[in-house]
Design a protein around this motif. Structure first.
Motif, PDB file in Angstrom:
ATOM      1  N   GLY A  73       0.833  -1.209   0.000  1.00 48.99           N
ATOM      2  CA  GLY A  73       0.000   0.000   0.000  1.00 48.99           C
ATOM      3  C   GLY A  73       0.862   1.251   0.000  1.00 48.99           C
ATOM      4  N   ALA A  74       1.065   1.837   1.160  1.00 53.58           N
ATOM      5  CA  ALA A  74       1.929   3.014   1.269  1.00 53.58           C
ATOM      6  C   ALA A  74       2.298   3.182   2.737  1.00 53.58           C
ATOM      7  N   ILE A  75       3.401   3.861   2.982  1.00 51.79           N
ATOM      8  CA  ILE A  75       3.827   4.048   4.371  1.00 51.79           C
ATOM      9  C   ILE A  75       4.129   5.524   4.644  1.00 51.79           C
ATOM     10  N   GLY A  76       4.172   5.856   5.924  1.00 49.20           N
ATOM     11  CA  GLY A  76       4.598   7.187   6.332  1.00 49.20           C
ATOM     12  C   GLY A  76       3.481   8.025   6.901  1.00 49.20           C
ATOM     13  N   GLY A  77       3.885   9.105   7.586  1.00 50.70           N
ATOM     14  CA  GLY A  77       2.917  10.019   8.169  1.00 50.70           C
ATOM     15  C   GLY A  77       3.609  10.930   9.171  1.00 50.70           C
ATOM     16  N   ALA A  78       2.961  12.054   9.463  1.00 44.39           N
ATOM     17  CA  ALA A  78       3.579  13.076  10.315  1.00 44.39           C
ATOM     18  C   ALA A  78       3.969  12.527  11.691  1.00 44.39           C
ATOM     19  N   PRO A  89       9.754   5.682   8.713  1.00 43.08           N
ATOM     20  CA  PRO A  89       9.144   4.737   7.764  1.00 43.08           C
ATOM     21  C   PRO A  89       9.855   4.725   6.416  1.00 43.08           C
ATOM     22  N   GLU A  90      10.234   5.931   5.914  1.00 43.92           N
ATOM     23  CA  GLU A  90      10.820   6.025   4.575  1.00 43.92           C
ATOM     24  C   GLU A  90      12.160   5.288   4.512  1.00 43.92           C
ATOM     25  N   SER A  91      12.920   5.285   5.633  1.00 46.06           N
ATOM     26  CA  SER A  91      14.187   4.545   5.644  1.00 46.06           C
ATOM     27  C   SER A  91      13.916   3.052   5.523  1.00 46.06           C
ATOM     28  N   TYR A 272       4.561  -4.690  -5.949  1.00 43.03           N
ATOM     29  CA  TYR A 272       3.601  -3.918  -6.743  1.00 43.03           C
ATOM     30  C   TYR A 272       2.915  -2.917  -5.829  1.00 43.03           C
ATOM     31  N   GLU A 273       2.921  -1.657  -6.231  1.00 43.26           N
ATOM     32  CA  GLU A 273       2.382  -0.625  -5.344  1.00 43.26           C
ATOM     33  C   GLU A 273       1.892   0.571  -6.143  1.00 43.26           C
ATOM     34  N   PRO A 274       0.933   1.328  -5.570  1.00 40.99           N
ATOM     35  CA  PRO A 274       0.525   2.570  -6.220  1.00 40.99           C
ATOM     36  C   PRO A 274       1.679   3.564  -6.172  1.00 40.99           C
ATOM     37  N   ILE A 275       1.650   4.562  -7.056  1.00 44.13           N
ATOM     38  CA  ILE A 275       2.770   5.513  -7.035  1.00 44.13           C
ATOM     39  C   ILE A 275       2.612   6.546  -5.929  1.00 44.13           C
ATOM     40  N   HIS A 276       1.401   6.657  -5.385  1.00 40.47           N
ATOM     41  CA  HIS A 276       1.209   7.708  -4.384  1.00 40.47           C
ATOM     42  C   HIS A 276       1.635   7.252  -3.000  1.00 40.47           C
ATOM     43  N   GLY A 277       1.637   8.199  -2.065  1.00 48.30           N
ATOM     44  CA  GLY A 277       2.001   7.895  -0.677  1.00 48.30           C
ATOM     45  C   GLY A 277       0.789   7.541   0.164  1.00 48.30           C
ATOM     46  N   SER A 278       0.947   7.707   1.466  1.00 49.31           N
ATOM     47  CA  SER A 278      -0.076   7.227   2.401  1.00 49.31           C
ATOM     48  C   SER A 278      -1.202   8.237   2.623  1.00 49.31           C
ATOM     49  N   ALA A 279      -1.106   9.394   1.954  1.00 47.91           N
ATOM     50  CA  ALA A 279      -2.167  10.414   1.989  1.00 47.91           C
ATOM     51  C   ALA A 279      -2.786  10.581   3.368  1.00 47.91           C
ATOM     52  N   PRO A 280      -1.999  10.973   4.363  1.00 43.25           N
ATOM     53  CA  PRO A 280      -2.544  11.079   5.728  1.00 43.25           C
ATOM     54  C   PRO A 280      -3.714  12.062   5.816  1.00 43.25           C
ATOM     55  N   ASP A 281      -3.732  13.031   4.882  1.00 45.27           N
ATOM     56  CA  ASP A 281      -4.809  14.043   4.938  1.00 45.27           C
ATOM     57  C   ASP A 281      -6.191  13.456   4.689  1.00 45.27           C
ATOM     58  N   ILE A 282      -6.261  12.298   4.028  1.00 46.04           N
ATOM     59  CA  ILE A 282      -7.591  11.712   3.764  1.00 46.04           C
ATOM     60  C   ILE A 282      -7.734  10.308   4.372  1.00 46.04           C
ATOM     61  N   ALA A 288     -10.342   7.641  -0.506  1.00 42.79           N
ATOM     62  CA  ALA A 288      -9.144   7.412  -1.332  1.00 42.79           C
ATOM     63  C   ALA A 288      -9.522   6.676  -2.611  1.00 42.79           C
ATOM     64  N   ASN A 289      -8.819   6.996  -3.663  1.00 43.68           N
ATOM     65  CA  ASN A 289      -9.024   6.302  -4.937  1.00 43.68           C
ATOM     66  C   ASN A 289      -8.216   4.990  -4.916  1.00 43.68           C
ATOM     67  N   PRO A 290      -8.905   3.846  -5.023  1.00 46.29           N
ATOM     68  CA  PRO A 290      -8.174   2.576  -4.940  1.00 46.29           C
ATOM     69  C   PRO A 290      -7.636   2.100  -6.289  1.00 46.29           C
TER      70      PRO A 290
HETATM   71  P1  NAD Z   1       0.825  11.473  -1.024  1.00 47.17           P
HETATM   72  O1  NAD Z   1       0.981  10.820  -2.333  1.00 47.17           O
HETATM   73  O2  NAD Z   1       0.536  10.623   0.136  1.00 47.17           O
HETATM   74  O3  NAD Z   1      -0.339  12.583  -1.125  1.00 47.17           O
HETATM   75  C1  NAD Z   1      -0.268  13.700  -2.010  1.00 47.17           C
HETATM   76  C2  NAD Z   1      -1.691  14.230  -2.263  1.00 47.17           C
HETATM   77  O4  NAD Z   1      -2.386  13.318  -3.117  1.00 47.17           O
HETATM   78  C3  NAD Z   1      -2.528  14.344  -0.997  1.00 47.17           C
HETATM   79  O5  NAD Z   1      -3.370  15.461  -1.088  1.00 47.17           O
HETATM   80  C4  NAD Z   1      -3.374  13.073  -0.988  1.00 47.17           C
HETATM   81  O6  NAD Z   1      -4.603  13.208  -0.331  1.00 47.17           O
HETATM   82  C5  NAD Z   1      -3.557  12.828  -2.478  1.00 47.17           C
HETATM   83  N1  NAD Z   1      -3.666  11.401  -2.745  1.00 47.17           N
HETATM   84  C6  NAD Z   1      -2.651  10.477  -2.704  1.00 47.17           C
HETATM   85  N2  NAD Z   1      -3.124   9.255  -2.982  1.00 47.17           N
HETATM   86  C7  NAD Z   1      -4.441   9.392  -3.228  1.00 47.17           C
HETATM   87  C8  NAD Z   1      -5.475   8.475  -3.550  1.00 47.17           C
HETATM   88  N3  NAD Z   1      -5.247   7.162  -3.715  1.00 47.17           N
HETATM   89  N4  NAD Z   1      -6.717   8.966  -3.714  1.00 47.17           N
HETATM   90  C9  NAD Z   1      -6.981  10.263  -3.571  1.00 47.17           C
HETATM   91  N5  NAD Z   1      -6.046  11.179  -3.260  1.00 47.17           N
HETATM   92  C10 NAD Z   1      -4.788  10.745  -3.077  1.00 47.17           C
HETATM   93  O7  NAD Z   1       2.160  12.318  -0.800  1.00 47.17           O
HETATM   94  P2  NAD Z   1       2.648  13.161   0.466  1.00 47.17           P
HETATM   95  O8  NAD Z   1       1.481  13.890   1.058  1.00 47.17           O
HETATM   96  O9  NAD Z   1       3.804  13.933  -0.010  1.00 47.17           O
HETATM   97  O10 NAD Z   1       3.164  12.091   1.497  1.00 47.17           O
HETATM   98  C11 NAD Z   1       2.407  11.568   2.594  1.00 47.17           C
HETATM   99  C12 NAD Z   1       3.217  10.493   3.290  1.00 47.17           C
HETATM  100  O11 NAD Z   1       3.425   9.397   2.358  1.00 47.17           O
HETATM  101  C13 NAD Z   1       4.609  10.932   3.700  1.00 47.17           C
HETATM  102  O12 NAD Z   1       4.891  10.377   4.955  1.00 47.17           O
HETATM  103  C14 NAD Z   1       5.523  10.362   2.633  1.00 47.17           C
HETATM  104  O13 NAD Z   1       6.830  10.134   3.089  1.00 47.17           O
HETATM  105  C15 NAD Z   1       4.806   9.066   2.317  1.00 47.17           C
HETATM  106  N6  NAD Z   1       5.088   8.524   0.979  1.00 47.17           N
HETATM  107  C16 NAD Z   1       5.130   7.167   0.912  1.00 47.17           C
HETATM  108  C17 NAD Z   1       5.333   6.566  -0.303  1.00 47.17           C
HETATM  109  C18 NAD Z   1       5.337   5.072  -0.363  1.00 47.17           C
HETATM  110  O14 NAD Z   1       4.913   4.427   0.582  1.00 47.17           O
HETATM  111  N7  NAD Z   1       5.778   4.468  -1.460  1.00 47.17           N
HETATM  112  C19 NAD Z   1       5.461   7.346  -1.459  1.00 47.17           C
HETATM  113  C20 NAD Z   1       5.372   8.729  -1.351  1.00 47.17           C
HETATM  114  C21 NAD Z   1       5.166   9.319  -0.114  1.00 47.17           C
END
Ligand code: NAD
Length: 353
Positions: A73-78, A89-91, A272-282, A288-290
């Motif tokens: 999935g994804a890791i990390g957060g404030a 987490p990133e390390s 295999y993983e999405p390119i985005h992070g853990s999106a702590p804001d949502i 979240a878009n799966p």
């Molecule tokens: P992020 O990709 O988590 O989020 C960026 C923006 O995109 C946010 O507004 C978020 O709400 C939105 N977003 C991301 N994925 C979404 C989804 N599936 N559906 C809808 N909206 C989505 O990047 P960030 O905010 O820079 O990082 C948040 C945390 O994730 C940090 O701790 C960072 O280190 C970590 N991170 C982890 C990975 C990984 O696990 N491979 C990759 C990038 C960032």
């Protein structure tokens, strides 16, 4: 009946929500195509720190290595950002990639026809874009020694060996043979010695693939060309840091970070993983878009298991959901007939299969 053992790392933030949807879809596609999946879950990232004090427990490394492939999935957060760098987490994620030997990161950037308006670029520029960024993942400046910082200066080292360049180049050329038969190798050979070695080596390996057209582009120009004329690219071959930046740029051609999958393959296993992070804001909001994660599961079927029909079924199910106007909140402004939550989007894609 084929049976695959998949290791699951849900991680932090939206990680658990989106991985659950991918498992839902895998189970349906497994039934339809008579493929068995068994899942073993492991901890990594912030949740692993909370449970064990270590972002990458040895049990996770061993468990993933023993599996046929890993869905992540994804890791990390404030919450964990104030920890010393090596405990964050990133390390754990960097160490994980190194331990898995996943030297090749494949990141498709394609544009769904129904979402051409979601891009910040004109539809006429992005319609039909289908790029595969092949990024070297466990070498280059993110890992090179020496590195460090004192109060006055900070330093990192960009280093590549010939075997490291050769093996990633082979991945790019082989993929190009199955796609548009073009590789554009990205470097900064006008300034960096390491890039000149990169270019020389890619040219030498390219000679083994006479059916693939090889071109070279400086990274700064590539950043421009991706915006100006992205359709010119088929496979883009890059080192670690250039690929990190360019694949994020390429992904935005599609309009949402929530759509795009990735595969990291290499010596021992594949992740295999999405390119985005853990999106702590949502996280926890169910919005979240799966699709990026479901699409990552499709890449797993295609690249690790050779189950192309099942992979196609997932890809087509996603396209149908888009065509029928179902959108998660991130894409609500682009042709939505109904805005759905994370779980409903998973249900729709599963039922389309
Ligand atoms: P992020 O990709 O988590 O989020 C960026 C923006 O995109 C946010 O507004 C978020 O709400 C939105 N977003 C991301 N994925 C979404 C989804 N599936 N559906 C809808 N909206 C989505 O990047 P960030 O905010 O820079 O990082 C948040 C945390 O994730 C940090 O701790 C960072 O280190 C970590 N991170 C982890 C990975 C990984 O696990 N491979 C990759 C990038 C960032």
């Amino acid at each position: 009946m084929a049976n695959y053992n998949i290791s699951i790392i849900k991680g932090d933030g939206i990680g658990p929500e989106i991985v659950d949807e991918a498992i839902k879809v895998l189970n349906v596609v497994g039934k339809k195509f008579d493929i068995g999946f068994s899942y073993n879950e492991f901890l990594m990232g912030g949740c692993a720190i909370d449970a064990t004090g270590n972002p990458l427990p040895q049990e996770t490394v061993d468990g993933v290595l023993a599996s046929d492939a890993c869905l992540f999935g994804a890791i990390g957060g404030a919450k964990w950002d104030s920890l010393p760098r090596e405990l964050r987490p990133e390390s754990g994620l960097l160490r994980f990639r190194k331990e898995m030997g996943v030297f090749a990161n494949l990141r498709p950037a394609m544009v769904y026809d129904e979402l051409v308006d979601a891009s910040s670029l004109k539809p006429s520029v992005i319609q039909g874009v289908d790029i595969m960024v092949v990024r070297e993942l466990i070498g280059g400046i993110y890992f090179g020694e020496p590195k460090g910082k004192d109060e006055f200066k900070g330093w990192n080292t960009m280093v590549y060996t010939v075997p490291e360049i050769e093996r990633i180049a082979h991945v790019a050329f082989k993929l190009a043979l199955k796609r548009g038969k073009k590789v554009c190798s990205i470097d900064k050979a006008n300034v960096l010695d390491v890039s000149q070695l990169w270019r020389d080596t890619v040219i030498r390996i390219g000679a083994q693939y006479p059916d693939v057209e090889l071109t070279h582009m400086y990274v700064d120009n590539a950043a421009m060309q991706l915006i100006a004329n992205p359709r010119q690219f088929d496979v883009m071959l890059t080192g670690n840091i250039f690929g990190d930046i360019l694949s994020d740029e390429a992904s935005m051609l599609s309009g949402s970070i929530g759509l795009l999958p990735s595969a990291s393959t290499g010596l021992k296993t594949a992740v295999y993983e999405p390119i985005h992070g853990s999106a702590p804001d949502i996280a926890g909001m169910g919005i979240a878009n799966p699709i990026a994660t479901i699409s990552s599961a499709s890449m797993m079927l295609r690249y690790s298991f050779g189950e192309d029909k099942a992979a196609d079924a997932i890809d087509n199910a996603i396209k149908k959901a888009m065509k029928d106007g179902f959108r998660t909140k991130d894409l609500a402004a682009f042709g939505a007939i109904e805005v759905v939550n994370t779980s409903k989007m998973g249900d729709i894609i599963a039922s389309n299969i």
